[in-house]
Design an enzyme around this catalytic site. Structure first.
Site, PDB file in Angstrom:
ATOM      1  N   LYS A 167      58.715 127.221  46.473  1.00 23.56           N
ATOM      2  CA  LYS A 167      59.260 127.600  47.781  1.00 23.56           C
ATOM      3  C   LYS A 167      60.593 126.915  48.087  1.00 23.56           C
ATOM      4  CE  LYS A 167      55.822 130.238  49.421  1.00 23.56           C
ATOM      5  NZ  LYS A 167      54.564 129.739  48.989  1.00 23.56           N
ATOM      6  N   GLU A 218      57.778 131.025  59.067  1.00 24.31           N
ATOM      7  CA  GLU A 218      56.331 131.221  59.115  1.00 24.31           C
ATOM      8  C   GLU A 218      55.738 130.471  57.926  1.00 24.31           C
ATOM      9  OE1 GLU A 218      58.387 133.285  57.595  1.00 24.31           O
ATOM     10  OE2 GLU A 218      57.400 133.203  55.634  1.00 24.31           O
ATOM     11  N   SER A 253      53.222 128.183  39.787  1.00 19.36           N
ATOM     12  CA  SER A 253      54.082 128.170  40.977  1.00 19.36           C
ATOM     13  C   SER A 253      53.960 126.917  41.834  1.00 19.36           C
ATOM     14  CB  SER A 253      53.784 129.404  41.839  1.00 19.36           C
ATOM     15  OG  SER A 253      52.400 129.494  42.127  1.00 19.36           O
TER      16      SER A 253
HETATM   17  C1  LIG Z   1      53.394 130.477  48.749  1.00 18.14           C
HETATM   18  C2  LIG Z   1      52.863 130.337  47.383  1.00 18.14           C
HETATM   19  C3  LIG Z   1      52.571 131.453  46.576  1.00 18.14           C
HETATM   20  C4  LIG Z   1      52.659 132.866  47.085  1.00 18.14           C
HETATM   21  O1  LIG Z   1      53.934 133.271  47.437  1.00 18.14           O
HETATM   22  P1  LIG Z   1      54.818 134.229  46.540  1.00 18.14           P
HETATM   23  O2  LIG Z   1      55.914 134.628  47.428  1.00 18.14           O
HETATM   24  O3  LIG Z   1      53.948 135.354  46.096  1.00 18.14           O
HETATM   25  O4  LIG Z   1      55.289 133.424  45.384  1.00 18.14           O
HETATM   26  C5  LIG Z   1      52.165 131.247  45.270  1.00 18.14           C
HETATM   27  N1  LIG Z   1      52.010 130.001  44.778  1.00 18.14           N
HETATM   28  C6  LIG Z   1      52.259 128.902  45.512  1.00 18.14           C
HETATM   29  C7  LIG Z   1      52.065 127.562  44.902  1.00 18.14           C
HETATM   30  C8  LIG Z   1      52.694 129.032  46.837  1.00 18.14           C
HETATM   31  O5  LIG Z   1      52.931 127.932  47.565  1.00 18.14           O
END
Ligand SMILES: *Cc1c(COP(=O)(O)O)cnc(C)c1O
Length: 386
Positions: A97, A119, A373
């Site tokens: 993020k 948000e 992620s």
């Molecule tokens: C917010 C988040 C997501 C989902 O958001 P995307 O916009 O689909 O990437 C996925 N993995 C993590 C670790 C997140 O914090």
């Protein structure tokens, strides 16, 4: 609202000039927001190729975010498969993020906006927004469903420590969908002074394209790192899809490599692409969880970050063209992959990318790249059932 969709968007995943990816995207917003979206689009177009902006963004990525993030070849996870992880969990604040938040802070500063609204669901985008607002001296207001504030308490405490105001949203399912609606309402009221720092590749044009561009650093790095490590590209690239920003950022590096399969993994209870229908939510046309009357249905996932009934318009387009495929993973499958990665590799993932891992482990491919992620600290209470 804006014009009809063109037959083909330009290659490389940019939206067409009117903000459509095929039949998806666009701007479905009240008239009061159109000047602000135009201003944002112009500001972004002015600076995206500006060498000064690029240099500052690259310096922040290197010295603040911690880029490039490593590409890690798993040792004991894959069995017969070779699985590589793109380690966005090692970014500052623990998820991808921050890539987007840093870039949007630079854009907000260029536009002269001193106040940020955002948000958040799991709290990762709220933390990333609060972090960059501290770094750039911007006022920060984060809207969060009261249900999510309960589920993700440590992230609420982090936002407070970083100097942000967290406003509880008490209606509907009290999760991300309502928090997003409230953030948009605030933005409409304060549009002169305020930049809306959206957390995924959703919302009205130009947000999907802006967020994708800021996250595409993941895919650019991963492609280079993969070629350096294996002298070939992966057979499949797998990422979890909530709004879709980490997936689109990773896919962006491989979109033109027709032999590379792109696999997005949704939560089974929030499969906007797998079991959705076309409709409008939060300013854009995309694939949504909705009933026959177009009423938005509630999403359900163990992972707050995937608990959203919509998805970025470019994903809906990639699904329809067949360039990407989308699968689902259940809460149980994600938990299984969560524990497996912890016990076999010494990496505690966030529950969101654990969905991607679960599907990667049964994919019919030998060399696989998975987008990790984020890290799992925020999810310990959920996993341990506390
Ligand atoms: C917010 C988040 C997501 C989902 O958001 P995307 O916009 O689909 O990437 C996925 N993995 C993590 C670790 C997140 O914090």
């Amino acid at each position: 609202m804006r014009g009809a969709s063109p037959p083909h968007p330009p290659p490389g995943g940019e939206a067409a000039a009117n903000g459509f990816y095929g039949a998806y995207g666009g701007r479905y917003v009240p008239e009061t927001l159109v000047p602000a979206l135009d201003e944002l689009e112009e500001g972004w177009n002015d600076i995206r190729d500006d060498p000064g902006f690029r240099l500052e963004l690259e310096q922040l990525q290197a010295t603040y975010v911690g880029r490039p993030t490593p590409l890690y070849r798993t040792e004991r996870l894959g069995g017969d498969r070779t699985i590589y992880l793109k380690r966005e969990d090692l970014c500052h604040t623990g998820a991808h993020k921050i890539n987007n938040a840093v870039g949007q802070a630079l854009v907000a500063r260029r536009l002269g906006k001193k106040r940020i609204v955002a948000e958040t669901g799991a709290g990762q985008h709220g933390v990333a927004s609060a972090t960059v607002c501290a770094r750039f001296g911007l006022e920060c207001v984060v809207y969060m469903g009261s249900e999510d504030m309960e589920r993700q308490k440590p992230n609420v405490e982090r936002m407070h420590l970083l100097g942000a105001e967290v406003r509880a949203v008490e209606f509907g399912t009290r999760t991300l969908k309502e928090a997003t609606s409230e953030a948009i309402r605030d933005w409409i009221t304060n549009v002169e002074t305020t930049h809306y720092m959206i957390g995924s590749c959703v919302g009205p044009h130009p947000y999907p394209e802006l967020v994708r561009e800021l996250q595409s650093v993941i895919g650019r790095e991963a492609r280079e790192q993969m070629l350096a490590a294996e002298s070939r590209l992966p057979e499949a690239v797998v990422a979890c899809v909530g709004g879709g920003s980490n997936a689109i950022g990773l896919f962006a590096g491989f979109l033109e490599d027709a032999d590379v399969r792109l696999v997005g993994v949704e939560a089974a209870g929030a499969a906007s692409l797998g079991s959705g229908r076309a409709g409008v939510l939060h300013g854009a046309r995309s694939s949504l969880l909705a009933d026959e009357d177009g009423q938005i249905a509630d999403a359900h996932s163990i992972s707050a970050g995937l608990d959203y009934p919509g998805v970025g318009p470019e994903h809906a387009f990639l699904r329809d063209t067949g360039r990407a495929e989308y699968r689902a993973a259940t809460d149980e499958e994600a938990l299984g992959a969560f524990h497996l990665l912890a016990e076999r590799e010494g990496i505690i993932p966030a529950l969101e990318p654990a969905h991607a891992l679960a599907r990667a482990l049964d994919l019919d491919a030998e060399l696989i790249l998975v987008g990790l992620s984020g890290r799992g600290d925020k999810d310990l209470a959920t996993v341990l059932g506390r």
